[in-house]
Design an enzyme around this catalytic site. Structure first.
Site, mmCIF file in Angstrom:
data_model
loop_
_atom_site.group_PDB
_atom_site.id
_atom_site.type_symbol
_atom_site.label_atom_id
_atom_site.label_comp_id
_atom_site.label_asym_id
_atom_site.label_seq_id
_atom_site.Cartn_x
_atom_site.Cartn_y
_atom_site.Cartn_z
ATOM 1 N N SER A 163 0.840 -1.192 0.000
ATOM 2 C CA SER A 163 0.000 0.000 0.000
ATOM 3 C C SER A 163 0.882 1.252 0.000
ATOM 4 O O SER A 163 1.689 1.433 -0.904
ATOM 5 C CB SER A 163 -0.953 -0.049 1.195
ATOM 6 O OG SER A 163 -2.003 0.865 1.062
ATOM 7 N N ASP A 256 -10.042 -4.180 -4.980
ATOM 8 C CA ASP A 256 -9.253 -3.157 -4.295
ATOM 9 C C ASP A 256 -9.293 -1.886 -5.134
ATOM 10 O O ASP A 256 -9.092 -1.948 -6.356
ATOM 11 C CB ASP A 256 -7.815 -3.672 -4.157
ATOM 12 C CG ASP A 256 -6.870 -2.705 -3.468
ATOM 13 O OD1 ASP A 256 -7.240 -1.541 -3.217
ATOM 14 O OD2 ASP A 256 -5.725 -3.112 -3.185
ATOM 15 N N HIS A 286 -8.099 -5.130 -0.389
ATOM 16 C CA HIS A 286 -6.918 -4.416 0.075
ATOM 17 C C HIS A 286 -6.563 -4.870 1.488
ATOM 18 O O HIS A 286 -7.431 -5.090 2.320
ATOM 19 C CB HIS A 286 -7.205 -2.911 0.075
ATOM 20 C CG HIS A 286 -5.977 -2.070 0.245
ATOM 21 N ND1 HIS A 286 -5.151 -1.722 -0.814
ATOM 22 C CD2 HIS A 286 -5.414 -1.519 1.353
ATOM 23 C CE1 HIS A 286 -4.158 -0.986 -0.371
ATOM 24 N NE2 HIS A 286 -4.280 -0.861 0.944
#
Length: 315
Positions: A163, A256, A286
């Site tokens: 991320s 995601d 995610h």
């Protein structure tokens, strides 16, 4: 009689999402920053598999551009000259830390045969972006200059993250190329690589998942405000050139908001002649790599990245 729409999620993900909804936990973006950090740390502790026992676990500090940086090294053996992955945790530049990536880092160390080093880079809003990027690149430079003091091989360094940590890893790889620092691999789990484009995955999966539009806005609002020297230091998709950067391994979750931009980044690298291996796990969300107690794809993703690291270390 109309049919019930089929869930895009795997049964395990759907069950997890239902349980989160029933529990009624306050969303991260509605909490004060310090409380949000504690909530995320507790949440990850409850959803990840326990860390694997390691032959060597060492806590120390390394010099950063604004003071000492806390670091933790995991190694599967006490042998010298181990290759090493510099791992940068996720959390939107606002939350997360060494403890929230520890479980996966031990798996990567065990199954790649190399060490993993994670750092607590500075977080926003106390330290606005690019403070975390400056710390990440400083940690890489420290590894190159001082890795042997910790039994590491500075000629076999990879950089990775998930991320926001994937963003940091992608930009650090570009900075390493420009500084003449060779890396064997950049490993990116669902990185955020651009801000302006409303992709199809963003429009489709930014509601009713763990990474909502409101949470992304909260992260970005808290992170902004530092002196960004180049746009691509936050949006590596827009770097002026990608040729010559380290080979990439990119792992994405199908459901995601960031999936499409991860695909765009893989294509950008491939178009520049950079080897880029792309894997998309169907039906997961995610942060799935931190949900190993409930989502079996997490363990598969860890193992696949470890195998990619092992191959990179042997080249």
């Amino acid at each position: 009689m109309s049919e019930t729409p089929r869930s895009p999620f795997t049964p395990a993900v759907q069950a997890l999402m239902d349980n989160v909804k029933r529990a009624g936990f306050p969303p991260i973006h509605t909490q004060p920053v310090e409380q949000a950090r504690q909530s995320y740390k507790i949440g990850v502790g409850a959803t990840t598999a326990p860390p694997l026992p390691m032959a060597r676990v060492e806590d120390f500090t390394i010099p950063g551009p604004a003071g000492e940086l806390r670091a933790r090294l995991w190694a599967p053996s006490t042998e010298p000259e181990l290759p090493v992955l510099l791992y940068l945790h996720g959390g939107g530049f606002v939350i997360g830390g060494i403890e929230t990536c520890e479980s996966m880092c031990t798996v990567l160390a065990q199954h790649s045969g190399g060490a993993v080093l994670a750092i607590d880079y500075r977080l926003a809003p106390e330290h606005r972006f690019p403070a975390g990027l400056d710390d990440s690149f400083a940690a890489l430079q420290w590894l190159v200059a001082n890795g042997r003091s910790k039994g590491l091989d500075p000629s076999r360094i990879a950089v990775g993250g998930d991320s926001a940590g994937g963003t940091l890893a992608a930009v650090t790889a570009l900075l390493a190329r420009d500084a003449g620092i060779p890396l064997v691999l950049q490993a990116l789990f669902y990185p955020s690589v651009q801000l302006g484009m409303k992709t199809n995955s963003l429009l489709t999966y930014s509601a009713n998942t763990l990474l909502s539009w409101d949470l992304m806005h909260w992260f970005e609002t808290n992170a902004r405000g530092g002196v960004l020297r180049e746009r691509w230091h936050r949006e590596p998709l827009h770097a002026p050139a990608h040729a010559g950067v380290a080979p990439a391994w990119i792992g994405l979750a199908e459901c995601d908001p960031l999936t499409d931009e991860g695909k765009l980044y893989a294509q950008k690298l491939q178009d520049a002649g950079v080897p880029a291996e792309l894997t998309v796990w169907p039906g997961v969300i995610h942060d799935f790599i931190n949900l190993g107690r409930f989502i079996p794809e997490a363990a598969d993703a860890h193992r696949q990245l470890a195998a990619a690291l092992q191959r990179a270390y042997q080249r």
